[in-house]
Enzyme design. Structure first.
Site, PDB file in Angstrom:
ATOM      1  N   HIS A   1       0.824  -1.196   0.000  1.00 27.14           N
ATOM      2  CA  HIS A   1       0.000   0.000   0.000  1.00 27.14           C
ATOM      3  C   HIS A   1       0.867   1.257   0.000  1.00 27.14           C
ATOM      4  CE1 HIS A   1      -3.915  -2.093   1.563  1.00 27.14           C
ATOM      5  NE2 HIS A   1      -3.417  -2.639   0.473  1.00 27.14           N
ATOM      6  N   GLU A   8       1.330   3.687   2.107  1.00 27.06           N
ATOM      7  CA  GLU A   8       2.117   3.988   3.299  1.00 27.06           C
ATOM      8  C   GLU A   8       3.410   3.191   3.342  1.00 27.06           C
ATOM      9  OE1 GLU A   8      -2.314   4.197   4.402  1.00 27.06           O
ATOM     10  OE2 GLU A   8      -0.996   3.044   3.080  1.00 27.06           O
ATOM     11  N   ALA A  24     -21.206   8.601 -28.913  1.00 29.04           N
ATOM     12  CA  ALA A  24     -20.862   9.642 -29.881  1.00 29.04           C
ATOM     13  C   ALA A  24     -22.096   9.893 -30.734  1.00 29.04           C
ATOM     14  CB  ALA A  24     -19.692   9.204 -30.750  1.00 29.04           C
ATOM     15  N   TRP A  54     -17.483   6.249 -39.143  1.00 29.17           N
ATOM     16  CA  TRP A  54     -17.056   6.662 -37.819  1.00 29.17           C
ATOM     17  C   TRP A  54     -17.672   8.022 -37.557  1.00 29.17           C
ATOM     18  CZ3 TRP A  54     -14.639   3.494 -34.591  1.00 29.17           C
ATOM     19  CH2 TRP A  54     -13.918   2.415 -35.099  1.00 29.17           C
ATOM     20  N   ASP A  74     -21.961  -3.705 -34.991  1.00 24.73           N
ATOM     21  CA  ASP A  74     -20.603  -3.141 -34.964  1.00 24.73           C
ATOM     22  C   ASP A  74     -19.523  -4.200 -34.825  1.00 24.73           C
ATOM     23  OD1 ASP A  74     -21.856  -0.731 -35.095  1.00 24.73           O
ATOM     24  OD2 ASP A  74     -21.323  -0.050 -33.089  1.00 24.73           O
TER      25      ASP A  74
END
Length: 334
Positions: A44, A46, A150, A166, A196
Site C-alpha cells: 500500500h 504507506e 458519440a 465513424w 458493430d
C-alpha cells in the site's frame, strides 16, 4: 495532501477493486518520503512512502498525509497502521475515512490509542471524488456507471441501418481507449454487438483490457463475433442458460430485463465500474432507471439528417471540451 492525491492517481487502472491511495511524509516542512498504491495485491501507499525515507529516525518527528484512511485489517497485505505505529510516526492527516465496514474509522481510534495525533477531512471532497468508483461500490452496493456515446451534430447515434462508423474523430477514439483501460468492465447490448462487431479492448492506449459484458436475452448473437473469441474475460447475460468456458461465461439472470439484477451480479463479482458504450436502447434503459453516475457524450460536426436518435438530457453539461473536431460534454448524476 494535494501531492498525495496526485500520487494516488498514478494507480488508476492498476489497483481495482482497491481504492487509489497516495501518501506523503513531511518533516520540518519538507517532503522526506512519498508513495502510492501501485497495483492490486501489492504494498500500500504507506509502505512505499516509509520505504522511501532515507533517514528513518526522522519519522518520529514527521507527519504522514494519506488520501484515505490507512487499513487496519489483513487483506492481500498486512494492516498499514501496524507499520505506522511501529515506525513511531508523530501525526497523520487523513483526507477521508474508508467506507468499507471493516474500516469506517476504526484505524483512527487505534492510531489515537497509541498516542499518534490524527486529523481527518483535509481535501475530503477531492479524495472522495478521486475514489468515486470505490465509494459507489461500498455505499450504493453497485458498480460505478459511466454512459458513453458519440452523436452527430443533428443528434443521431447511427444511420437507420445501424451503421455508426465513424462518427467521432481519431482523437476521440483514442480517448475512449484510455477510458476503457481505466474501468473494470465495458458493456454493450445485442444490437451494438451484432452491427458493430466490436472488440471492446484497449488498442490505442497502454493499459489493461476491461471485462467485456454483453446483454443478449434470447442468445441471438452469432458465435463468430469478436466478443466470443475467448481472448478477454467476457460475460454474456441472458434468460436461457448458464455455462462457463475459458474467458467466456453465459450468465442466466432470474429477471433478464432487470438492470438491478444485472448490477447485483456484477457487484457480486467485485466489478467496481462499468463503461456502458451502447447502443441506444441500453443507454436509454440505464438513463430511465436513474442508474448512471456519469455520461460522456461526443458531438461530431457531421450530420446524418435521419437515423437512430441519441438520448437527450434536460440538464446542462457540467463540463465541455474540444477533442479534435468533436465536442465532449460531461454530465454527472446527483
Amino acid at each position: 495532501m494535494q501531492r498525495a492525491l496526485e500520487l494516488a492517481e498514478r494507480g488508476k487502472g492498476q489497483v481495482c477493486p482497491n481504492p487509489l491511495v497516495g501518501c506523503v511524509i513531511v518533516h520540518d516542512g519538507k517532503i522526506i518520503g512519498e508513495g502510492f498504491h501501485q497495483n492490486y495485491g501489492g504494498p500500500h501507499a504507506e509502505v512505499h512512502a516509509i520505504a522511501s525515507v532515507i533517514e528513518p529516525k526522522l519519522l518520529a518527528q514527521s507527519t504522514a498525509y494519506v488520501s484515505l484512511e490507512p487499513c487496519s485489517h489483513w487483506g492481500k497485505t498486512p494492516p498499514c497502521i501496524n507499520l505506522l505505529i511501529e515506525k513511531g510516526i508523530k501525526s497523520i492527516q487523513i483526507a477521508t475515512l474508508d467506507p468499507n465496514p471493516l474500516m469506517a474509522g476504526k484505524s483512527v481510534q487505534l492510531l489515537q490509542d497509541t498516542g499518534i495525533e490524527v486529523a481527518v477531512g483535509l481535501l475530503e471532497q477531492e479524495a472522495r471524488w478521486q475514489n468515486r468508483r470505490f465509494f459507489c461500490q461500498q455505499e450504493k452496493h453497485r458498480p460505478y456507471l459511466i454512459l458513453k456515446w458519440a452523436q452527430t451534430k443533428d443528434g443521431f447515434l447511427a444511420r437507420e441501418n445501424f451503421d455508426s462508423k465513424w462518427i467521432s474523430t481519431p482523437q476521440s477514439r483514442q480517448l475512449v481507449h484510455q477510458w476503457r483501460a481505466e474501468e473494470a468492465a465495458i458493456l454493450v447490448g445485442k444490437n451494438t454487438a451484432l452491427h458493430d462487431n466490436p472488440r471492446l479492448n484497449v488498442r490505442e492506449w497502454a493499459g489493461q483490457d476491461p471485462i467485456r459484458v454483453v446483454l443478449d436475452s434470447r442468445l441471438e448473437l452469432p458465435s463468430n463475433l469478436h466478443l466470443f473469441d475467448q481472448q478477454i474475460p467476457t460475460l454474456c447475460y441472458n434468460s436461457l442458460k448458464s455455462e462457463v468456458l475459458p474467458n467466456l461465461e453465459w450468465v442466466k439472470l432470474t429477471e433478464a430485463h432487470s438492470l438491478e439484477v444485472l448490477l447485483a451480479d456484477l457487484q457480486s463479482r467485485n466489478i467496481q465500474s462499468v463503461l456502458i458504450e451502447g447502443g441506444s436502447q441500453v443507454l436509454r434503459q440505464f438513463l430511465a432507471a436513474g442508474l448512471w453516475d456519469e455520461a460522456r457524450v461526443f458531438t461530431s460536426p457531421i450530420s446524418f439528417e435521419r437515423g437512430i436518435a441519441a438520448p437527450t438530457f434536460t440538464q446542462l453539461p457540467a463540463e465541455s471540451y474540444a477533442v479534435g473536431e468533436d465536442q465532449l460534454e460531461l454530465y454527472f448524476h446527483g
